[in-house]
Design a protein around this motif. Structure first.
Motif, PDB file in Angstrom:
ATOM      1  N   ASP A   1       7.288  14.757  10.491  1.00 40.93           N
ATOM      2  CA  ASP A   1       7.692  15.963  11.227  1.00 40.93           C
ATOM      3  C   ASP A   1       6.657  16.378  12.262  1.00 40.93           C
ATOM      4  N   LYS A   2       5.392  16.056  12.004  1.00 42.27           N
ATOM      5  CA  LYS A   2       4.317  16.481  12.911  1.00 42.27           C
ATOM      6  C   LYS A   2       4.160  15.554  14.110  1.00 42.27           C
ATOM      7  N   VAL A   3       4.280  14.236  13.885  1.00 41.67           N
ATOM      8  CA  VAL A   3       3.941  13.288  14.952  1.00 41.67           C
ATOM      9  C   VAL A   3       5.138  12.524  15.485  1.00 41.67           C
ATOM     10  N   GLY A   4       6.273  12.516  14.763  1.00 39.77           N
ATOM     11  CA  GLY A   4       7.464  11.858  15.242  1.00 39.77           C
ATOM     12  C   GLY A   4       7.563  10.399  14.843  1.00 39.77           C
ATOM     13  N   PRO A   5       8.775   9.803  14.991  1.00 41.47           N
ATOM     14  CA  PRO A   5       9.026   8.425  14.537  1.00 41.47           C
ATOM     15  C   PRO A   5       8.181   7.369  15.233  1.00 41.47           C
ATOM     16  N   ALA A   6       7.941   7.527  16.532  1.00 41.55           N
ATOM     17  CA  ALA A   6       7.204   6.495  17.268  1.00 41.55           C
ATOM     18  C   ALA A   6       5.778   6.355  16.738  1.00 41.55           C
ATOM     19  N   VAL A   7       5.116   7.480  16.505  1.00 46.64           N
ATOM     20  CA  VAL A   7       3.744   7.437  16.006  1.00 46.64           C
ATOM     21  C   VAL A   7       3.720   6.913  14.573  1.00 46.64           C
ATOM     22  N   VAL A   8       4.697   7.334  13.746  1.00 44.36           N
ATOM     23  CA  VAL A   8       4.756   6.845  12.376  1.00 44.36           C
ATOM     24  C   VAL A   8       4.938   5.331  12.361  1.00 44.36           C
ATOM     25  N   THR A   9       5.792   4.813  13.223  1.00 46.44           N
ATOM     26  CA  THR A   9       5.979   3.360  13.314  1.00 46.44           C
ATOM     27  C   THR A   9       4.671   2.670  13.670  1.00 46.44           C
ATOM     28  N   GLU A  10       3.963   3.232  14.628  1.00 49.76           N
ATOM     29  CA  GLU A  10       2.685   2.658  15.045  1.00 49.76           C
ATOM     30  C   GLU A  10       1.674   2.676  13.898  1.00 49.76           C
ATOM     31  N   LEU A  11       1.618   3.780  13.164  1.00 55.91           N
ATOM     32  CA  LEU A  11       0.685   3.881  12.044  1.00 55.91           C
ATOM     33  C   LEU A  11       1.049   2.927  10.916  1.00 55.91           C
ATOM     34  N   LEU A  12       2.338   2.761  10.647  1.00 54.67           N
ATOM     35  CA  LEU A  12       2.758   1.834   9.598  1.00 54.67           C
ATOM     36  C   LEU A  12       2.344   0.407   9.946  1.00 54.67           C
ATOM     37  N   GLU A  13       2.552   0.029  11.196  1.00 55.65           N
ATOM     38  CA  GLU A  13       2.210  -1.336  11.603  1.00 55.65           C
ATOM     39  C   GLU A  13       0.700  -1.545  11.616  1.00 55.65           C
ATOM     40  N   ARG A  14      -0.047  -0.492  11.971  1.00 56.81           N
ATOM     41  CA  ARG A  14      -1.496  -0.627  12.069  1.00 56.81           C
ATOM     42  C   ARG A  14      -2.188  -0.500  10.716  1.00 56.81           C
TER      43      ARG A  14
ATOM     44  N   ASP B   1       0.856  -1.197   0.000  1.00 58.32           N
ATOM     45  CA  ASP B   1       0.000   0.000   0.000  1.00 58.32           C
ATOM     46  C   ASP B   1       0.891   1.245   0.000  1.00 58.32           C
ATOM     47  N   VAL B   2       1.397   1.570  -1.180  1.00 58.10           N
ATOM     48  CA  VAL B   2       2.369   2.658  -1.302  1.00 58.10           C
ATOM     49  C   VAL B   2       1.748   4.007  -0.950  1.00 58.10           C
ATOM     50  N   GLU B   3       0.543   4.276  -1.448  1.00 61.92           N
ATOM     51  CA  GLU B   3      -0.079   5.582  -1.219  1.00 61.92           C
ATOM     52  C   GLU B   3      -0.298   5.832   0.269  1.00 61.92           C
ATOM     53  N   GLN B   4      -0.792   4.846   0.988  1.00 66.79           N
ATOM     54  CA  GLN B   4      -1.021   5.019   2.417  1.00 66.79           C
ATOM     55  C   GLN B   4       0.303   5.178   3.163  1.00 66.79           C
ATOM     56  N   THR B   5       1.315   4.440   2.735  1.00 65.25           N
ATOM     57  CA  THR B   5       2.637   4.580   3.361  1.00 65.25           C
ATOM     58  C   THR B   5       3.170   5.993   3.173  1.00 65.25           C
ATOM     59  N   LEU B   6       2.993   6.549   1.963  1.00 67.43           N
ATOM     60  CA  LEU B   6       3.424   7.920   1.702  1.00 67.43           C
ATOM     61  C   LEU B   6       2.696   8.910   2.598  1.00 67.43           C
ATOM     62  N   ARG B   7       1.397   8.697   2.777  1.00 65.71           N
ATOM     63  CA  ARG B   7       0.625   9.613   3.631  1.00 65.71           C
ATOM     64  C   ARG B   7       1.120   9.546   5.076  1.00 65.71           C
ATOM     65  N   ILE B   8       1.463   8.361   5.526  1.00 63.85           N
ATOM     66  CA  ILE B   8       1.935   8.210   6.902  1.00 63.85           C
ATOM     67  C   ILE B   8       3.311   8.863   7.067  1.00 63.85           C
ATOM     68  N   VAL B   9       4.224   8.599   6.145  1.00 65.01           N
ATOM     69  CA  VAL B   9       5.566   9.185   6.221  1.00 65.01           C
ATOM     70  C   VAL B   9       5.490  10.707   6.146  1.00 65.01           C
TER      71      VAL B   9
END
Length: 442
Positions: free
Chosen positions: A195-208, A183-191
């Motif tokens: 800058d706004k939410v930080g690495p920890a939240v991005v990791t959580e969103l990627l896994e979820r 799911d490239v488009e969703q991954t791009l949106r998460i990445v």
């Protein structure tokens, strides 16, 4: 009388701020035209289905309805445009037969978004866009050219330095596919939220949200954290030992962009692999930027390459463009007094009125000065000269004109010097002819 409550998200400047705004807009127009872009203006409204077709959400769109419209009278649902790219796509399709390609256009207009107002975000604001649109094909070199146009324009504004941060969608997409993210488009949106939410939240969103494994999430973040002012980023990406045709193509383009841009304007473009741009229509280079010392404001200039935004089913019109958030910049430099005009009115000269019986003479003097391009106001009262001078001083008007028994005289109220002058030949210094912008007292 009931107190009038201001509407948040709809900026209005005082006269001094408006002078700043006008000079910023004039500078942008002049620079865009120096780079051979033609001006267009599009209508404020588009059909809602067109606005929704480019990956945006309905919550950003203001709908347009007539108050007295009866049932079924407004068959086409219209909305105010939320950017200038979607209107450009429609404009190109409608006028393709009359345009010369590649079509080089700039556009400075208001747009509207139904967002929650906050620092740097408005519901009504001005954008300044430049785009190059081709017919069927568009050469890559425009992806180097366009960010340099914006660097040139922004460098002429009275603002802190702006550097363009660039990435390439092909790099991101090829990398994600190589590590098994589908799911490239969703991954791009998460990445794009890093800058706004930080690495920890991005990791959580990627896994979820894209079912990334911990290893895939780690690699995605490692890619996003790569930045470089030269082509060394390519070696860092090569160290992952991942390969795909799309990844290799994107890396080649990003290296060409960074090296090509910095060869023309050193330090103008930085490779920043976290730049994703959440909009669906970008297909190649993507750009964002921040003002030095004002990183909290977010991106002030952004855009990218798009290959499929404009099509009529038979022809495609690929393009590349960037947009400056003019109101975002203005709100910061005016609100924080980063810059200020040398005076808050365009007036160069105030013509004093000896008494009301001589007002006609004062008006005649003013008309003579205006014919020679000197902005002139006649004093609204015939009060004592001291009060008329104070009136000019409050507004920053540098000169007061007097008609005396000894002839016409002009007083520079900054120095106090008063001299005899000829109405037909007197000329103020060029620096006094219009308000200038200078660093404010922060």
């Amino acid at each position: 009388m009931a107190k009038i409550a201001p509407l948040s998200g709809f900026p209005e400047w005082l006269p001094a701020g408006r002078i700043v705004e006008q000079q910023v807009l004039d500078t942008l127009r002049e620079t865009f035209e120096l780079h051979a872009f033609s001006s267009i203006e599009t209508r404020a409204v588009e059909p809602v289905d067109r606005l929704l077709s480019k990956g945006e959400t309905s919550k950003e769109i203001y709908l347009l309805h007539r108050l007295q419209a009866g049932a079924g009278q407004d068959k086409d649902e219209l909305g105010l445009h939320f950017d200038l790219t979607v209107p450009l796509a429609r404009y190109v399709l409608e006028n393709a037969g009359h345009l010369d390609f590649p079509f080089r256009r700039y556009q400075i207009q208001k747009v509207w978004r139904g967002e929650r107002p906050q620092d740097g975000r408005f519901r009504e604001f001005i954008q300044a866009d430049v785009d190059v649109v081709g017919q069927d094909t568009l050469a890559f070199h425009h992806e180097i050219e366009l960010p340099l146009v914006m660097v040139d324009a922004l460098s002429k504004l009275p603002i802190p330095r702006v550097t363009i941060h660039a990435s390439n969608r092909k790099v991101a997409q090829g990398f994600y596919e190589a590590i098994g993210l589908t799911d490239v488009e969703q991954t791009l949106r998460i990445v794009d939220k890093l800058d706004k939410v930080g690495p920890a939240v991005v990791t959580e969103l990627l896994e979820r949200d894209v079912q990334a494994t911990p290893d895939q999430a780690r690699l995605t973040l490692e890619l996003a954290q790569i930045t470089s002012s030269d082509a060394s980023f390519a070696d860092k990406i090569a160290s992952f030992d991942l390969h795909s045709q799309l990844l290799d193509e994107g890396l080649e383009e990003l290296v060409a962009l960074v090296e090509g841009a910095n060869a023309l304007i050193p330090g103008s473009v930085v490779a920043d692999l976290k730049i994703a741009r959440g909009l669906d229509y970008y297909t190649g280079s993507v750009y964002e930027s921040v003002m030095e010392g004002h990183e909290d404001l977010g991106s002030v200039c952004s855009g990218g390459r798009y290959d499929s935004l404009v099509s009529d089913g038979k022809r495609t019109f690929p393009g590349v463009g960037l947009s400056i958030g003019v109101s975002r910049i203005l709100a910061r430099i005016i609100g924080k007094n980063v810059v200020a005009p040398t005076r808050k009115v365009p007036t160069v000269v105030l013509v004093a009125v000896n008494d009301e019986t001589e007002r006609a003479h004062a008006e005649k003097t003013a008309f003579a000065l205006r014919k020679r391009g000197i902005a002139t106001e006649v004093s609204p009262t015939s009060a004592k000269f001291g009060k008329q001078i104070k009136y000019a001083d409050r507004r920053g008007i540098p000169f007061v004109w007097f008609s005396t028994d000894d002839g016409e005289q002009v007083k520079d109220i900054r120095s106090g010097e008063q001299t005899a002058v000829d109405m037909d030949t007197w000329q103020p210094a060029e620096a006094d002819m219009r308000p200038r912008l200078e660093a404010g007292e922060q």
